[in-house]
Scaffold this motif. Structure first.
Motif, PDB file in Angstrom:
ATOM      1  N   GLY A   1       0.803  -1.211   0.000  1.00 25.82           N
ATOM      2  CA  GLY A   1       0.000   0.000   0.000  1.00 25.82           C
ATOM      3  C   GLY A   1       0.833   1.257   0.000  1.00 25.82           C
ATOM      4  O   GLY A   1       0.377   2.322  -0.423  1.00 25.82           O
TER       5      GLY A   1
ATOM      6  N   SER B   1     -10.864   5.623   1.303  1.00 27.62           N
ATOM      7  CA  SER B   1     -11.308   4.228   1.303  1.00 27.62           C
ATOM      8  C   SER B   1     -10.280   3.342   1.986  1.00 27.62           C
ATOM      9  O   SER B   1      -9.118   3.708   2.149  1.00 27.62           O
ATOM     10  CB  SER B   1     -11.529   3.761  -0.132  1.00 27.62           C
ATOM     11  N   PHE B   2     -10.730   2.158   2.382  1.00 21.92           N
ATOM     12  CA  PHE B   2      -9.885   1.163   3.047  1.00 21.92           C
ATOM     13  C   PHE B   2      -9.329   1.706   4.357  1.00 21.92           C
ATOM     14  O   PHE B   2      -8.197   1.404   4.750  1.00 21.92           O
ATOM     15  CB  PHE B   2      -8.755   0.690   2.118  1.00 21.92           C
TER      16      PHE B   2
ATOM     17  N   TYR C   1      -8.201   4.535   5.251  1.00 23.42           N
ATOM     18  CA  TYR C   1      -6.971   5.330   5.232  1.00 23.42           C
ATOM     19  C   TYR C   1      -7.174   6.606   6.032  1.00 23.42           C
ATOM     20  O   TYR C   1      -8.157   7.326   5.865  1.00 23.42           O
ATOM     21  CB  TYR C   1      -6.577   5.676   3.799  1.00 23.42           C
TER      22      TYR C   1
ATOM     23  N   TYR D   1      -5.815  -2.568   1.027  1.00 25.83           N
ATOM     24  CA  TYR D   1      -6.737  -2.088  -0.003  1.00 25.83           C
ATOM     25  C   TYR D   1      -7.360  -3.273  -0.752  1.00 25.83           C
ATOM     26  O   TYR D   1      -6.820  -4.384  -0.764  1.00 25.83           O
ATOM     27  CB  TYR D   1      -6.055  -1.110  -0.945  1.00 25.83           C
TER      28      TYR D   1
ATOM     29  N   ASN E   1      -8.900  -8.146  -0.882  1.00 20.82           N
ATOM     30  CA  ASN E   1      -7.825  -7.455  -0.182  1.00 20.82           C
ATOM     31  C   ASN E   1      -6.525  -8.236  -0.331  1.00 20.82           C
ATOM     32  O   ASN E   1      -6.449  -9.208  -1.091  1.00 20.82           O
ATOM     33  CB  ASN E   1      -8.190  -7.214   1.282  1.00 20.82           C
TER      34      ASN E   1
ATOM     35  N   PRO F   1      -5.098  -0.912  -6.528  1.00 23.59           N
ATOM     36  CA  PRO F   1      -6.310  -0.624  -5.755  1.00 23.59           C
ATOM     37  C   PRO F   1      -7.521  -0.423  -6.660  1.00 23.59           C
ATOM     38  O   PRO F   1      -7.417   0.093  -7.777  1.00 23.59           O
ATOM     39  CB  PRO F   1      -5.964   0.674  -5.020  1.00 23.59           C
TER      40      PRO F   1
ATOM     41  N   TYR G   1     -11.078   4.275  -5.221  1.00 24.57           N
ATOM     42  CA  TYR G   1     -10.585   4.877  -3.987  1.00 24.57           C
ATOM     43  C   TYR G   1     -11.150   6.287  -3.878  1.00 24.57           C
ATOM     44  O   TYR G   1     -10.866   7.154  -4.709  1.00 24.57           O
ATOM     45  CB  TYR G   1      -9.055   4.921  -3.983  1.00 24.57           C
TER      46      TYR G   1
END
Length: 671
Positions: free
Chosen positions: A66, A153-154, A156, A184, A191, A659, A662
């Motif tokens: 990531g 997203s994810f 963060y 992600y 994932n 990813p 996002y």
């Protein structure tokens, strides 16, 4: 909030730009590109490599995680690209490139990034085919600062800030950031752990099954990263300045699903001192002195995998770089001349350990890199002169390098090399310029390529490697119009004794070999402003790499890491003086010219659309809302050349998907 729309593409100190909304912009001069405002709202994480590949067509990404990803510049990566941070050279410690040099800079404090393509930098040791020079912000006399909150997203999350101020004599700056992110998901909703499980279930061999994430670790966060930077500038007199800086990186638990290990942590410290004296005499317009030290510690481990539930292996690597440089600049014989000397020493050390989970007992296994020192001393000279409509630059450098290992069974090595180049710009008129450059440069093998030893004791390094020599020709033309620009440039590079990894299963040791190779390509780009509020730009990059001689037991001629045709295009519209919207496209052709004998595989082409809108307010607040990969595409951009240790069953290697969609929101307050 401002944005630099560059129409004239002249040297960065004399930009003719229209100021509108602040955003990342790319300025070109010959083979040099300056990426400005890299710390702006477009940079959504600490991954400088990702920001560069989205804005520079000649740069591609090597996706590993990531964050902390690597770059390929015109078909070259690793030590073939020289990376400095404020003039200080830093190397990663990981033999598997989990901590590339670009991952050790605090991105919210970057001022700009200078990308120089080709062998035209004689001030630095080992500039074979290009350099990336990261320049961070300087302290100001007035009190200025910013505080930024980022979310995406994810899960963060990032908090960062910078404050600067001082007096006429002393100026200070402090910058810090902390960010975390979950694994992600790709366009299919998988994932990291799921991508890895999908790969292992697709192979027929059971030997890779043990490297999936353990039940308790399969949902852990992908990374946590904290960085600090402090600077002190002191003006003793109007002509004497001292610059001191310190940068710390603390990255923890960084997951690398396409490898067999993850980073337990990456710690780096960079100390930098510069002292400048101007107008010392008629023989010294400016005298510069620099002293720096960079240190990196990187343990990677199998402890988060099923293989590490009872015992886990750790590969602990450290590296330290010390350097000193003295450069004098003067005006003489109708030209500006700079000359100097720099000396550096890099130590690289690595060892394997085994830990028993139940007892915590640690067993030392063997060295991977046995306390190797690379000592270099180089002298250089360069000059710049204008003759009518022609600007000519010349550079030369001589290096003497010794590489010493603590091993009692492996030999030391010595290398010396003379590098030189000449570069000319011909201004036909105020709007048209041609340029041509010819250069020769060299790079010595690093400790991994010479001495790296596997866990079973076999030596995949090769102590008999020669240094690489690059002979390169660059040429191009740049044309300016009333409402835009057009540029074309091309290059041809002959690489003698190119260091190449031989993944032939029959080769049990000394996998690194010298071959001869050729890389050539072109770049086409331009910008257009149909109205004062609309800005369009596009850049296209193509390259081709061929082996002129083959590695042992192989017949293929395609060179690895030669990414396909790539397009970067952007359309920005400023709907008023405080707001803008932007649509960008990053696309690449099918990657089918591959080195399949050494692990590469055909990758499908892709096209990714990114959207963004930014709004600023008079009270110092600024908000950015964006969507990357708006169409939620599933695609991969990084290939599987065997110079990296990746998840493989021997015949099929795991690809790491990019990813998926996002969505992010950034809020910044400036004062």
């Amino acid at each position: 909030m401002k944005r630099e729309i560059v129409l004239s593409l002249i040297v960065i100190a004399n930009l003719k730009a229209e100021e509108v909304l602040e955003d990342i912009s790319v300025v070109e001069e010959g083979t040099t590109q300056v990426v400005k405002n890299i710390s702006g709202e477009e940079l959504k994480s600490a991954d400088l490599a990702d920001a560069l590949q989205k804005n520079v067509a000649s740069i591609s990404l090597v996706r590993r995680s990531g964050i902390a990803n690597d770059i390929i510049l015109r078909g070259q990566k690793r030590d073939n690209i020289n990376v400095t941070i404020d003039g200080a050279k830093i190397y990663g410690a990981c033999v598997n490139r989990m901590d590339p040099p670009t991952s050790h800079v605090i991105t919210n404090a970057i001022d700009d990034v200078v990308i120089q393509e080709g062998p035209f930098d004689v001030e630095e040791f080992g500039v074979l085919s290009g350099s990336v020079k990261v320049k961070t912000k300087k302290p100001t006399k007035e009190v200025h600062g910013d505080l930024t909150l980022n979310g995406g997203s994810f899960s963060y999350k990032k908090l960062s800030g910078t404050v600067s101020g001082g007096t006429d004599k002393v100026r200070l700056l402090f910058s810090a950031s902390n960010e975390t992110g979950e694994q992600y998901e790709d366009g299919n909703g998988n994932n990291f752990a799921q991508q890895l499980e999908n790969y292992t279930s697709s192979t027929t061999s059971p030997k890779d099954d043990k490297f999936v994430y353990s039940t308790k670790d399969k949902n852990r966060d992908a990374f946590e990263k904290t960085m600090y930077m402090g600077k002190v500038f002191v003006d003793f007199t109007p002509d004497q300045e001292l610059q001191l800086s310190y940068t710390a990186n603390r990255s923890d638990n960084v997951l690398y699903p396409s490898s067999k290990m993850d980073a337990v942590y990456d710690d780096s410290d960079i100390f930098n001192l510069k002292y400048s004296i101007k107008n010392l005499s008629v023989y010294s317009k400016k005298l510069d002195f620099q002293l720096y030290n960079s240190q990196v510690e990187h343990p990677m481990s199998t402890q988060y995998r099923k293989a590490g539930e009872q015992k886990y292996m750790t590969h602990l690597l450290t590296t330290e770089m010390r350097g000193i440089k003295v450069k004098n600049t003067l005006d003489a014989f109708g030209q500006t001349i700079s000359y100097g000397v720099d000396r550096s020493k890099r130590n690289w050390n690595g060892e394997y350990k085994m830990t028993t989970v139940a007892t915590g007992a640690v067993k030392n296994m063997r060295k991977s890199i046995d306390d190797v020192d690379t000592n270099n001393i180089g002298v250089f000279v360069k000059s710049k002169k204008s003759i009518g409509k022609i600007d000519i630059e010349f550079g030369a450098r001589y290096d003497d390098t010794s590489i010493e290992t603590a091993s009692n069974t492996l030999k030391d090595n010595d290398y010396n090399a003379l590098s030189a180049n000449i570069f000319a710009n011909y201004h036909i008129d105020d709007n048209t310029k041609y340029f041509i450059g010819v250069g020769k440069s060299s790079r010595v093998p690093d400790a991994r390529e010479l001495y790296n030893t596997k866990t079973d004791g076999s030596l995949n390094g090769n102590p008999n490697l020669d240094q690489i020599t690059n002979y390169e020709l660059d040429l191009g033309v740049k044309k300016e119009f009333d409402s835009g620009t057009l540029k074309v440039k091309t290059f041809y590079s002959k690489l003698k004794d190119y260091i190449y990894y031989n993944g032939n299963p029959a080769i049990k040791q000394n996998n690194f070999e010298n071959i001869d190779a050729t890389i050539y390509g072109f770049e086409l780009g331009g910008s257009y402003m149909p109205t004062d509020n609309l800005y369009l730009s596009a850049n296209l990059a193509y390259k081709r790499g061929k082996k002129d001689t083959q590695t042992t037991g192989q017949t293929g001629t395609n060179l690895a890491d030669i990414t396909p045709l790539k397009l970067n295009a952007t359309a920005s519209y400023n709907y008023d003086e405080n707001g803008m919207v932007e649509v960008s496209l990053v696309a690449a052709d099918r990657w089918d010219k591959i080195d399949s004998e050494n692990g590469e595989q055909v990758l499908a082409g892709y096209g990714v659309v990114n959207l963004k809108t930014t709004r600023s307010f008079d009270n110092g607040l600024e908000f950015t809302l964006g969507v990357d990969n708006a169409l939620d595409k599933t695609y991969a951009i990084s290939n599987t050349y065997k110079d990296l240790i990746l998840m493989t069953d021997g015949s099929n290697t795991m690809l790491m998907n990019e990813p998926g969609r996002y969505v992010y929101l950034n809020a910044k307050y400036q004062f």
